[in-house]
Motif scaffolding. Structure first.
Motif, PDB file in Angstrom:
ATOM      1  N   THR A 153       0.827  -1.201   0.000  1.00  0.00           N
ATOM      2  CA  THR A 153       0.000   0.000   0.000  1.00  0.00           C
ATOM      3  C   THR A 153       0.864   1.254   0.000  1.00  0.00           C
ATOM      4  N   ALA A 154       0.235   2.379  -0.326  1.00  0.00           N
ATOM      5  CA  ALA A 154       0.943   3.651  -0.256  1.00  0.00           C
ATOM      6  C   ALA A 154       1.408   3.940   1.160  1.00  0.00           C
ATOM      7  N   THR A 155       0.583   3.597   2.129  1.00  0.00           N
ATOM      8  CA  THR A 155       0.977   3.793   3.529  1.00  0.00           C
ATOM      9  C   THR A 155       2.232   2.997   3.854  1.00  0.00           C
ATOM     10  N   ASP A 156       2.328   1.783   3.343  1.00  0.00           N
ATOM     11  CA  ASP A 156       3.517   0.958   3.588  1.00  0.00           C
ATOM     12  C   ASP A 156       4.789   1.677   3.166  1.00  0.00           C
ATOM     13  N   VAL A 157       4.802   2.211   1.933  1.00  0.00           N
ATOM     14  CA  VAL A 157       6.034   2.798   1.426  1.00  0.00           C
ATOM     15  C   VAL A 157       6.333   4.135   2.102  1.00  0.00           C
ATOM     16  N   VAL A 158       5.305   4.886   2.463  1.00  0.00           N
ATOM     17  CA  VAL A 158       5.533   6.157   3.154  1.00  0.00           C
ATOM     18  C   VAL A 158       6.097   5.908   4.543  1.00  0.00           C
ATOM     19  N   GLN A 200      13.208   5.158   7.574  1.00  0.00           N
ATOM     20  CA  GLN A 200      14.574   5.091   7.065  1.00  0.00           C
ATOM     21  C   GLN A 200      15.278   6.440   7.091  1.00  0.00           C
ATOM     22  N   THR A 201      14.541   7.519   6.856  1.00  0.00           N
ATOM     23  CA  THR A 201      15.162   8.840   6.781  1.00  0.00           C
ATOM     24  C   THR A 201      15.027   9.642   8.064  1.00  0.00           C
ATOM     25  N   GLY A 202      14.029   9.312   8.881  1.00  0.00           N
ATOM     26  CA  GLY A 202      13.758  10.094  10.070  1.00  0.00           C
ATOM     27  C   GLY A 202      13.124  11.433   9.796  1.00  0.00           C
ATOM     28  N   ALA A 203      12.749  11.663   8.532  1.00  0.00           N
ATOM     29  CA  ALA A 203      12.161  12.942   8.147  1.00  0.00           C
ATOM     30  C   ALA A 203      10.648  12.797   8.002  1.00  0.00           C
ATOM     31  N   PRO A 204       9.885  13.791   8.440  1.00  0.00           N
ATOM     32  CA  PRO A 204       8.424  13.726   8.277  1.00  0.00           C
ATOM     33  C   PRO A 204       8.033  13.790   6.808  1.00  0.00           C
ATOM     34  N   PRO A 231      11.239  11.759  -3.310  1.00  0.00           N
ATOM     35  CA  PRO A 231      12.125  11.192  -4.331  1.00  0.00           C
ATOM     36  C   PRO A 231      12.674   9.810  -3.980  1.00  0.00           C
ATOM     37  N   GLU A 232      12.941   9.538  -2.716  1.00  0.00           N
ATOM     38  CA  GLU A 232      13.460   8.214  -2.372  1.00  0.00           C
ATOM     39  C   GLU A 232      12.407   7.130  -2.580  1.00  0.00           C
ATOM     40  N   ILE A 233      11.146   7.499  -2.422  1.00  0.00           N
ATOM     41  CA  ILE A 233      10.065   6.563  -2.737  1.00  0.00           C
ATOM     42  C   ILE A 233       9.973   6.381  -4.245  1.00  0.00           C
ATOM     43  N   GLN A 234      10.103   7.465  -4.985  1.00  0.00           N
ATOM     44  CA  GLN A 234      10.058   7.371  -6.434  1.00  0.00           C
ATOM     45  C   GLN A 234      11.197   6.514  -6.985  1.00  0.00           C
TER      46      GLN A 234
END
Length: 228
Positions: free
Chosen positions: A91-96, A102-106, A183-186
């Motif tokens: 799901t989109a929630t999974d990848v977000v 992984q990044t610690g960024a919101p 971008p890291e998700i993309q």
């Protein structure tokens, strides 16, 4: 023929400028309305548009429109603009969530989403330009913001039951300044496609850099036409 699939909170009218440009170059466009309450219903609406074409069309999928595009049949090429390319069960929630861990960024988009009544959300107008239209002209960003509409609050849990990647060629455009789909998700999604490009744009290059999008569509259309 091109089928244009809009993303969440968006609608076919967001493609008006691109549609006009493509029509002037001889490429007809269908932009089905994906304002449906389930992923199968959205796929059905897009599939109806595909099936109405005399020949297998190109598909331009923006953002959450990618989830719809990947379930279509009878398509000759998919162009993903910063779109979701999910595996079945993902799901989109999974990848977000993974990206945040992984990044610690919101996540910037989460900060722009506002809950609404009856199971819908909307985008805070003050945050829309930052999230979606950061490199657009102010007048274009304002017009696009006014077209935004409510979206179901459960889309983050939707997942495809099948994908067409093994039989349908695809090109992924990674938008390097995107604040809606990180971008890291993309990068993850781009690796699942046959070709990957990177553009220095925000989330909506069909509004901010329409010539880039137009040239890409024409290149792919010409290449595929010459092979038939």
């Amino acid at each position: 023929m091109l089928i244009a699939l809009h993303g969440s909170w968006h609608q076919p009218a967001h493609f008006a400028d691109l549609t006009s440009r493509l029509t002037h170059t001889g490429i007809d466009v269908l932009a089905p309305d994906l304002d449906k309450d389930s992923l199968p219903d959205r796929v059905a609406a897009a599939q109806e548009a595909v099936d109405s074409c005399p020949k297998p069309p190109l598909v331009l999928a923006h953002s959450f429109g990618g989830l719809v595009a990947e379930s279509l049949t009878g398509v000759r090429h998919i162009i993903h603009l910063a779109s979701y390319v999910l595996d079945p069960g993902e799901t989109a929630t999974d990848v977000v969530v993974r990206a945040i861990e992984q990044t610690g960024a919101p996540d910037p988009l989460l900060a722009a989403i506002r809950p609404g009544p009856d199971g819908y959300t909307h985008i805070d107008p003050e945050s829309a330009r930052e999230a979606f239209y950061a490199d657009c002209k102010p007048e274009d960003a304002n017009s696009a913001t006014q077209l935004l509409r409510p979206e179901r609050d459960d889309i983050g849990q939707w997942t495809p039951t099948r994908v067409n990647r093994d039989v349908t060629p695809s090109t992924y455009v990674l938008c390097e300044q995107d604040r809606a789909v990180r971008p890291e998700i993309q990068e993850l999604f781009a690796a699942r496609c046959g070709e990957a490009l990177a553009w220095p744009t925000s989330h909506s290059p069909y509004l901010s850099q329409p010539d880039l999008v137009l040239d890409l569509i024409r290149r792919i259309d010409s290449a595929r036409t010459s092979q038939t």
